[in-house]
Design a protein around this motif. Structure first.
Motif, PDB file in Angstrom:
ATOM      1  N   GLN B  83      47.160 -58.180  39.083  1.00  0.00           N
ATOM      2  CA  GLN B  83      47.564 -59.531  38.702  1.00  0.00           C
ATOM      3  C   GLN B  83      47.896 -59.623  37.214  1.00  0.00           C
ATOM      4  N   ASN B  84      47.053 -59.002  36.389  1.00  0.00           N
ATOM      5  CA  ASN B  84      47.342 -59.059  34.947  1.00  0.00           C
ATOM      6  C   ASN B  84      48.143 -57.828  34.505  1.00  0.00           C
ATOM      7  N   TYR B  85      48.707 -57.127  35.439  1.00  0.00           N
ATOM      8  CA  TYR B  85      49.575 -55.955  35.257  1.00  0.00           C
ATOM      9  C   TYR B  85      48.830 -54.697  34.842  1.00  0.00           C
ATOM     10  N   ALA B  86      47.684 -54.851  34.125  1.00  0.00           N
ATOM     11  CA  ALA B  86      46.900 -53.689  33.679  1.00  0.00           C
ATOM     12  C   ALA B  86      47.767 -52.650  32.987  1.00  0.00           C
ATOM     13  N   LEU B  87      48.654 -53.088  32.115  1.00  0.00           N
ATOM     14  CA  LEU B  87      49.441 -52.134  31.332  1.00  0.00           C
ATOM     15  C   LEU B  87      48.563 -51.611  30.202  1.00  0.00           C
ATOM     16  N   TYR B  88      48.787 -50.360  29.824  1.00  0.00           N
ATOM     17  CA  TYR B  88      48.017 -49.801  28.721  1.00  0.00           C
ATOM     18  C   TYR B  88      48.622 -50.293  27.411  1.00  0.00           C
ATOM     19  N   PRO B  89      47.908 -51.132  26.664  1.00  0.00           N
ATOM     20  CA  PRO B  89      48.526 -51.767  25.497  1.00  0.00           C
ATOM     21  C   PRO B  89      48.874 -50.777  24.391  1.00  0.00           C
ATOM     22  N   ARG B 142      57.887 -56.276  35.307  1.00  0.00           N
ATOM     23  CA  ARG B 142      58.765 -55.193  35.749  1.00  0.00           C
ATOM     24  C   ARG B 142      58.173 -53.824  35.434  1.00  0.00           C
ATOM     25  N   VAL B 143      57.533 -53.722  34.257  1.00  0.00           N
ATOM     26  CA  VAL B 143      56.911 -52.441  33.902  1.00  0.00           C
ATOM     27  C   VAL B 143      55.825 -52.103  34.921  1.00  0.00           C
ATOM     28  N   ALA B 144      55.044 -53.131  35.266  1.00  0.00           N
ATOM     29  CA  ALA B 144      53.985 -52.908  36.263  1.00  0.00           C
ATOM     30  C   ALA B 144      54.584 -52.448  37.593  1.00  0.00           C
ATOM     31  N   LEU B 145      55.695 -53.077  37.959  1.00  0.00           N
ATOM     32  CA  LEU B 145      56.387 -52.673  39.186  1.00  0.00           C
ATOM     33  C   LEU B 145      56.884 -51.243  39.075  1.00  0.00           C
ATOM     34  N   ALA B 146      57.502 -50.951  37.933  1.00  0.00           N
ATOM     35  CA  ALA B 146      58.048 -49.612  37.719  1.00  0.00           C
ATOM     36  C   ALA B 146      56.957 -48.570  37.834  1.00  0.00           C
ATOM     37  N   ASP B 159      48.510 -57.324  44.005  1.00  0.00           N
ATOM     38  CA  ASP B 159      47.492 -58.368  43.942  1.00  0.00           C
ATOM     39  C   ASP B 159      48.023 -59.522  43.095  1.00  0.00           C
ATOM     40  N   GLU B 160      48.523 -60.540  43.725  1.00  0.00           N
ATOM     41  CA  GLU B 160      49.082 -61.709  43.060  1.00  0.00           C
ATOM     42  C   GLU B 160      49.941 -61.337  41.856  1.00  0.00           C
ATOM     43  N   PRO B 161      50.968 -60.533  42.066  1.00  0.00           N
ATOM     44  CA  PRO B 161      51.698 -60.022  40.899  1.00  0.00           C
ATOM     45  C   PRO B 161      52.530 -61.087  40.183  1.00  0.00           C
ATOM     46  N   LEU B 162      52.807 -62.192  40.829  1.00  0.00           N
ATOM     47  CA  LEU B 162      53.712 -63.162  40.215  1.00  0.00           C
ATOM     48  C   LEU B 162      53.000 -64.377  39.645  1.00  0.00           C
ATOM     49  N   SER B 163      51.667 -64.400  39.748  1.00  0.00           N
ATOM     50  CA  SER B 163      51.006 -65.659  39.410  1.00  0.00           C
ATOM     51  C   SER B 163      51.012 -65.957  37.916  1.00  0.00           C
ATOM     52  N   TYR B 190      50.767 -57.277  50.247  1.00  0.00           N
ATOM     53  CA  TYR B 190      50.975 -58.191  49.147  1.00  0.00           C
ATOM     54  C   TYR B 190      49.981 -59.345  49.275  1.00  0.00           C
ATOM     55  N   VAL B 191      49.203 -59.573  48.222  1.00  0.00           N
ATOM     56  CA  VAL B 191      48.218 -60.653  48.254  1.00  0.00           C
ATOM     57  C   VAL B 191      48.724 -61.830  47.437  1.00  0.00           C
ATOM     58  N   THR B 192      48.616 -63.013  47.972  1.00  0.00           N
ATOM     59  CA  THR B 192      49.007 -64.194  47.204  1.00  0.00           C
ATOM     60  C   THR B 192      48.233 -65.403  47.689  1.00  0.00           C
TER      61      THR B 192
END
Lengths: 303, 376
Positions: B83-89, B142-146, B159-163, B190-192
């Motif tokens: 949900q929060n993308y969990a990108l490595y900052p 998009r990065v998370a999707l990629a 997990d709620e990727p668009l919220s 897909y969870v929403t």
């Protein structure tokens, strides 16, 4: 003319309104800092150019002579060397131990709160009290360390009396003493790292060490940077444990700069040279901190 | 492309009460499967159990033909978007995308090719050198999707990727995610909590409430024939109007309140129960016309009006709550107006008030179903 002048004056008064409000808010800390920080600092710099009488009043202007005397003094150079060795012994080891403990205590286990309390408990002990305890531990005949060595049939060590061991012993007690604070700060830093980063890495199949190297350490770098800076400054300013454990001895091997300043000023009543040492220490810490900010901060990832 | 099978899955945190109980579902290969429900219904927990981030208390989880209950997340051959993308900052977009490939020790050349392919697909080519904090919300998404699709895992969990996106971007990403899923043919779970996302994206949707399945089916079926009052009010916007009614055997009608009752035809006499839950979709309530019979007209007082472009939604009081009516067009209705309405018996759903199950499906939905024949 008159009218326009008063207008200009008024507008200056009005324009400075923000500055005056700010000053009003700053006033309490400016007062406190002036009395306890700025005045002593400038007084120290001033005194470092003088020879003083027994009451610490400036008596004779000697220019930079106090400094040249210091740089030529073998005792002072020895004290600088001891200080740097002490910093080298205590800072890296202390931080690595605190980091390992923090990593352990960051795991979600039952009863982990107990260990967190234990590991951070040295924060709650004063330097003086813990030094007295360490004094007993180091005692050559009744101390626990020598008793332990005795059990394993190892030769006895004169922990605080042997010049080759004394600095190490003091470092050992200092590491123990500082671990609590570093541990607490690092644990806080670890808990701030988003759990999802680890979950994402687990799905990718990253091992524990890979996660530690590629996620934990970089994400913890601001905290590590902070704790390294604070520990360095603390180590340079160590006084209490020296005073209680060794009093700078044996044969000056633990005579760290701050202790040397204390002795010079309040035992030998040489306030001039003591002030010069203090200024020297100030410059040392300043340089080390600037260097650290210049070199270390490049590797720090702020979010 | 693998199927995912959940057999009698339960989850309990305190070993006494289940937060999820008896989930049985098979997600077909290449399917876009949506788990939808209000917050706290256990949908995220279920997704995390499939991912292996939560332990499964009871039941069997199969991916492909293999039981994976005890496999770690990395061995389950799936990717996940958080949900929060969990990108490595601290890593650049490129390093973020390649993180998983690095871990899997994929040769550098392959890594480069796959990264640039995915970056191109998602329009990230210009941003590869940036850090996540220098990107907008949509770009981070998009990065998370990629990062999820570069692994080429056969199953992707979201997990709620668009919220965290604004409404416009959300609508855009909905179709984009759907298109990518179709193109790659991956199995998507897909969870929403957003029923619009569920309706528009899913091949099939599963509605969860308080840890148990309410209904599984394709979105239109679920919309037309909700299995229970919960599904009826959860799916659809505005939700289905629901109230409890009393069957009156003397007048052959179900009374909703003092003035409104629904006449029940003779052959449906069995619905004249002591207590029954009655539902009707807002768009199935019609305006009375000159041809309408006087007896069928229901006069209601408008308490609220919303005009959304070419759609008018107004509400009137019914029982303890209010009912909504949705008509297309810009209707000049004021609060306080008395409006004559027609509600066809065929449009109503009836639910058993004890078992909360549907007992009469609406049969009057023909005006909303169009076949391909209508095109010239």
């Amino acid at each position: 003319m008159m009218v326009s002048q008063t207008k200009a004056k008024k507008s200056v008064w009005k324009r400075s309104l923000d500055a005056r409000t700010a000053l009003l808010y700053l006033l309490p800390s400016i007062l406190l800092f002036s009395v306890f920080v700025f005045y002593p600092m400038f007084r120290t710099i001033y005194l470092s150019f003088f020879l003083t009488d027994q009451n610490g009043n400036a008596a004779l202007f000697v220019g930079l002579e106090n400094y040249t005397y210091l740089l030529e003094s073998v005792a002072f150079r020895n004290s600088i060397k001891a200080t740097f060795l002490f910093v080298l012994y205590t800072v890296p080891t202390g931080i690595i131990i605190a980091l390992i403990l923090a990593l352990l205590a960051n795991e979600k286990l039952k009863g982990i709160g107990f260990f967190r309390t234990i590991y951070s408990s040295t924060m709650g002990i004063s330097v003086a009290a813990s030094s007295v305890i360490w004094l007993f531990l180091f005692h050559p005949s009744i101390g626990m360390f020598n008793k332990l060595l005795n059990i394993f049939n190892l030769p006895q060590v004169e922990w605080l009396l042997d010049p080759t061991w004394a600095l190490l012993s003091v470092s050992l007690s200092t590491i123990w003493l500082n671990t609590g604070f570093s541990f607490l700060i690092l644990l806080g830093g670890l808990q701030n790292i988003d759990e999802h980063l680890y979950e994402s890495a687990r799905i990718d199949g990253a091992s524990y060490w890979y996660r530690l190297r590629r996620i934990t350490i970089p994400m913890l770098s601001p905290t590590l940077f902070f704790i390294v800076t604070i520990s360095l400054i603390n180590a340079f300013q160590t006084f209490g444990q020296i005073d209680i454990l060794t009093k700078g001895g044996p044969s000056q091997s633990t005579n760290l700069i701050v202790y040397s300043i204390y002795k010079e000023a309040f035992v030998n009543y040489q306030f001039g040279t003591a002030s010069a040492q203090a200024v020297f220490l100030f410059i040392c810490i300043l340089i080390v901190t600037i260097l650290q900010f210049k070199l270390g901060e490049r590797k720090v990832h702020y979010q | 492309m693998k199927k995912v099978e959940l057999i009698d899955i339960s989850k309990s945190y305190d070993k006494q009460s289940n937060v999820i109980s008896n989930i049985n579902v098979t997600i077909e290969p290449g399917e876009f499967f949506v788990l939808v429900g209000p917050s706290g219904c256990g949908k995220s927990t279920m997704l995390r159990m499939i991912a292996g981030l939560e332990e499964i208390t009871d039941g069997v989880l199969k991916i492909g033909e293999k039981e994976v209950n005890d496999l770690p997340p990395s061995k389950r051959d799936l990717s996940m978007v958080f949900q929060n993308y969990a990108l490595y900052p601290h890593l650049t977009v490129k390093e973020n995308i390649q993180f998983g490939l690095h871990v899997k020790k994929i040769p550098k050349k392959d890594r480069m090719i796959r990264t640039s392919d995915v970056a191109e697909m998602l329009g990230l080519t210009d941003y590869l050198k940036r850090k996540p904090r220098e990107l907008s919300g949509g770009q981070r998404q998009r990065v998370a999707l990629a990062r999820a699709i570069v692994n080429e895992a056969p199953i992707c969990l979201m997990d709620e990727p668009l919220s965290n996106l604004d409404a416009k971007l959300r609508a855009h990403m909905r179709s984009e995610i759907r298109q990518i899923q179709r193109r790659l043919g991956i199995t998507m779970i897909y969870v929403t909590h957003d029923q619009i996302e569920a309706m528009t994206m899913g091949d099939r949707i599963m509605i969860l409430h308080e840890g148990s399945i309410q209904q599984i089916g394709n979105p239109i079926d679920v919309y037309n024939n909700p299995a229970n009052p919960f599904v009826a009010t959860f799916i659809g916007s505005p939700p289905m109007n629901i109230t409890s009614g009393v069957g009156d055997k003397e007048s052959n009608a179900i009374r909703l309140n003092d003035s409104i009752s629904i006449p029940v035809p003779f052959e449906d006499e069995r619905y004249l129960m002591e207590k029954i839950i009655v539902g009707i979709r807002p768009e199935h309530i019609k305006a009375a016309t000159k041809e309408s019979k006087e007896a069928e007209k229901i006069l209601v007082e408008v308490v609220n009006v919303e005009i959304l472009g070419n759609e008018t939604v107004f509400s009137f009081l019914m029982g303890e709550g209010s009912w909504q009516v949705k008509w297309s067009g810009q209707w000049q209705i004021e609060v306080g107006d008395k409006i004559p309405l027609i509600m066809n018996y065929e449009s109503f759903c009836f639910f058993d008030s004890e078992k909360k199950e549907i007992i009469k499906k609406p049969s009057d939905v023909e005006n909303h179903v169009f076949g391909k024949e209508v095109f010239v």
